[in-house]
Design a protein around this motif. Structure first.
Motif, short mmCIF file in Angstrom:
data_model
loop_
_atom_site.label_atom_id
_atom_site.label_comp_id
_atom_site.label_asym_id
_atom_site.label_seq_id
_atom_site.Cartn_x
_atom_site.Cartn_y
_atom_site.Cartn_z
N ARG A 80 0.85 -1.19 0.00
CA ARG A 80 0.00 0.00 0.00
C ARG A 80 0.88 1.23 0.00
N PRO A 136 -5.00 6.20 -2.03
CA PRO A 136 -4.38 4.92 -1.66
C PRO A 136 -4.22 4.03 -2.90
N ASP A 139 -6.35 1.21 -3.85
CA ASP A 139 -6.29 0.32 -2.70
C ASP A 139 -7.55 0.44 -1.83
N ARG A 140 -8.69 0.20 -2.50
CA ARG A 140 -9.96 0.37 -1.79
C ARG A 140 -11.00 -0.48 -2.51
#
Lengths: 353, 353, 353
Positions: free
Chosen positions: C29, C36, C52-53
């Motif tokens: 990450r 993200p 990153d979600r």
């Protein structure tokens, strides 16, 4: 009740900025009233305070180098004299316009360096309160300390102007039998607030008992504190034999100087002086340890917890506190300070602040 | 989709405030629903909860001293009784008006102290959900735990009402072969949301296998959780021989009590009870360690990372999440709670909140 | 002076996201431009960058598991392919609509993974600046480093485009006698800003002296840096015998890649390459230690202190800085970047950003 809020600072006033010994040839950065200041001593020993922000790229000058009495920025080399004038630009033939930075008037007195954040033309050492017991005197022993409190400075002043808290918070300072047996006197004179507590016929506090060389003695104890705006407090604690004259017994004098770092942080300088057993180093060490314990382990967490409960700032009034008799002095002080700040704000052209 | 936001709290409801054993004669400060509360036990053993903020200068009473059943402020000595009434003012002949502080109704049940933050007149222990497996019962072993999660409590409720995450996040709780072989059932009845997961013919989880004394057994596993608004969850996990009656196998019951500390922090109380091998201390220790590992090292970082990705608050809806089948229960719970909060807000005179 | 503020990011541009060696089969990450991102390597060795979600409950996919080239969410099991397409929903028969997440174009070059945060249709590796000395070359030794600076990336670019600071801040990089004896040249060409410093007849810096094998040599030193928008800087430092051709002496080339993490934090990637004594491991280690000391113990605290003095953001202009000759290059770069950001903002439909 008005006078409970102090979101602004009084500018034209002396604030303790450092203990004398802290200011050396190594530049010291200190945030004072939300402003970064760099402090150092010039070659002749005089303290200097400049804005700690280079006019060029705003690096802190405290990260720079002292060359004689010139402070050279550690980032790109601009140099400033004691008055904040830019005197050297290594990158060109000329000193650029508007490259000067602010210098602050200072006064050295009572073991501390005092800084005047307001209009330099108004700075006058004669405006310092009279704290003469902290002038060097033969036969006296003086000691210093410092702590930092994560709270608004008004909460520290409240703490000190209502010393009824001593009986609850500070076992080493509390007089046995004083609660309910104390005469409380508040005097406001010439903008100074006095709060005196007279405690006849009590067991003197461990602090006074030990200084006096008479632990657990029964006597007349007193604590007399006065506040000079904005942030200077002078405290006299003492005890005598029951009915005797205050001059006869033991006296310990304290300076308390809570200088705002920001709206939520306070530099808390203190000093203590005594004439009893001035050469007793063990006693001096015990006073230091006892005072630090009281201030750092008893006052500091209480005041910070109080600040947490209040939220940011110190706006008591909006929460409608209950006022008790010993609040008279802190409330008077808050009112006086609020009025002084308001007067200053009205009087100053907007550009100066 | 509505019901995703919970910026307000439901006030007229029971919230777990502490485990029974936490409340003693030493006052405990705990932030609950953004409010500081001090909890202690009176001489007769009953728990007491007061606002942890003296009416005088707002110091936390949890820094004070318990004198019998009176809590004395550690700063200036006001004293409060169990009802929050100011009963002693050491600084004057009278108790000032408006010096009382708030007392909160409490209920002791199921191993926890429950606090009612709303209108005291409406507090009624009969409104507590029926969690009778956590009443003391012979032949059962009950154990407790606590963690604190830096996230909105709704994210913890979401976590629990969608136990499909167990198969991905918690190896010790996962049933082999359950993914894709689970019957998922959501029932809403009387404002309670049930989410049942039936997993026939799977390898039972390490947790159930060990409680049952049959590691890696093949059987019918289940996890049945129900949510009572606002923050009470009861979970039954169990396994039987394939096709047998649920009562025949092994059952482990959990209480999950995520009480909001603030909009970004949650007190997470839990308890577990079982009738299998109740006297096996090694098993009890293993359940404790395994559960703490799952909650603290698997759930907590995931939920906190989810909160980081969401930003402050838990307003999922504005980010347009994708809804999957197992979201039905958490979405129903969010809707019910949002409606309850809205109804309460409409019903309450503004001054009470 | 305009061009001092950069509150927005340039989107259609390459930013260093990681060193090649950082990206492995373990998802990483990284916050980039307030977003993200999860980075990993697919089975064929190519790097992949996804938002990153998870589209479901917004858990970070970096907490998930790589199954072949599919990244499975560690919370509830959705799976995404290298292009961000949701390819598996374990909870139902269908992939829900709108379950895809963003994938970012990447380029692998010069030892780093470069990420394009803007419109993927515009991503073109040919837009990377020519930094060919950092292509693998026989006879060269290249080394890398990373630090994180709690300051706006513009302050790092300012730092690098005004290398006059080297003489004040970095003893190991400073040339003796260079102050006041430096020819400073700033060239703007095709949106690239060059800042060259020619230092004839000086004592070469400890860094160059050691690489050259001639400590304290007198010679002609130079530092030539160029900036490619938004965040790529290429620096050549070198020395020759007095009057000789630059090709004859010693050269050390640096890449500086300050990628914004947020408005107050910067990922600072760097690399250095040399042909002098490429196999001298002790020299390589000394360069690493010396560079890390300079960047982490000299630059980083200065830039962070500068940021503290500025307050959040990097809006110098509102504080009316004094401009000196060496500010020409950083000011040009700030202006170019501000214009590019403004042009991009004007060109883009509001929905894309």
């Amino acid at each position: 009740m008005p006078g409970e809020t102090a979101l602004e600072y009084l500018r034209n006033a002396w604030y303790a900025a450092a203990a004398e010994a802290e200011i050396t040839r190594t530049p010291l950065r200190r945030m004072l009233l939300d402003t970064p200041v760099v402090l150092f001593r010039s070659l002749d020993g005089n303290p200097v305070a400049l804005q700690d922000r280079c006019a060029h790229r705003f690096a802190p000058l405290s990260r720079g180098t002292l060359l004689g009495d010139e402070l050279q920025c550690g980032y790109h080399g601009l140099r400033y004299d004691r008055g904040g004038r830019c005197v050297h630009n290594p990158h060109g033939p000329r000193i650029p316009a508007h490259a000067d930075i602010r210098a602050y008037p200072l006064a050295s007195r009572y073991g501390f360096i005092w800084l005047w954040p307001g209009d330099p033309a108004l700075a006058d050492a004669a405006l310092l309160p009279d704290l003469s017991p902290f002038d060097p005197r033969p036969g006296y022993r003086t000691q210093w300390g410092y702590l930092r409190i994560d709270a608004h400075y008004q909460l520290v002043i409240d703490n000190l102007l209502d010393l009824s808290h001593v009986e609850y918070l500070h076992p080493a300072f509390a007089s046995g039998g004083a609660i309910g047996n104390t005469r409380h006197e508040v005097i406001e004179a010439d903008g100074v607030v006095h709060a005196n507590r007279w405690k006849p016929g009590c067991t003197v506090s461990p602090l006074l008992g030990r200084c006096w060389g008479r632990p657990d003695a029964i006597g007349d104890a007193r604590s007399c504190i006065r506040w000079h705006p904005p942030c200077t407090l002078f405290l006299d604690v003492g005890a005598t034999e029951t009915g005797a004259d205050p001059g006869d017994g033991v006296t310990l004098s304290f300076l308390h100087l809570p200088t705002p770092e920001s709206g939520t942080r306070t530099h808390y300088f203190w000093a203590a002086t005594r004439s009893h057993s001035p050469d007793d180093d063990e006693l001096t060490g015990w006073i230091q340890a006892t005072t630090e314990r009281a201030f750092m382990l008893e006052d500091e967490p209480m005041i910070e917890a109080q600040q947490d409960n209040l939220g940011p700032g110190a706006d008591m009034a909006s929460l409608h506190p209950v006022y008790l008799a010993p609040d008279l002095a802190p409330v008077k002080a808050r009112r006086i300070l609020a009025r002084l700040i308001e007067a200053e704000r009205g009087a100053q052209p907007a550009g100066i602040r």
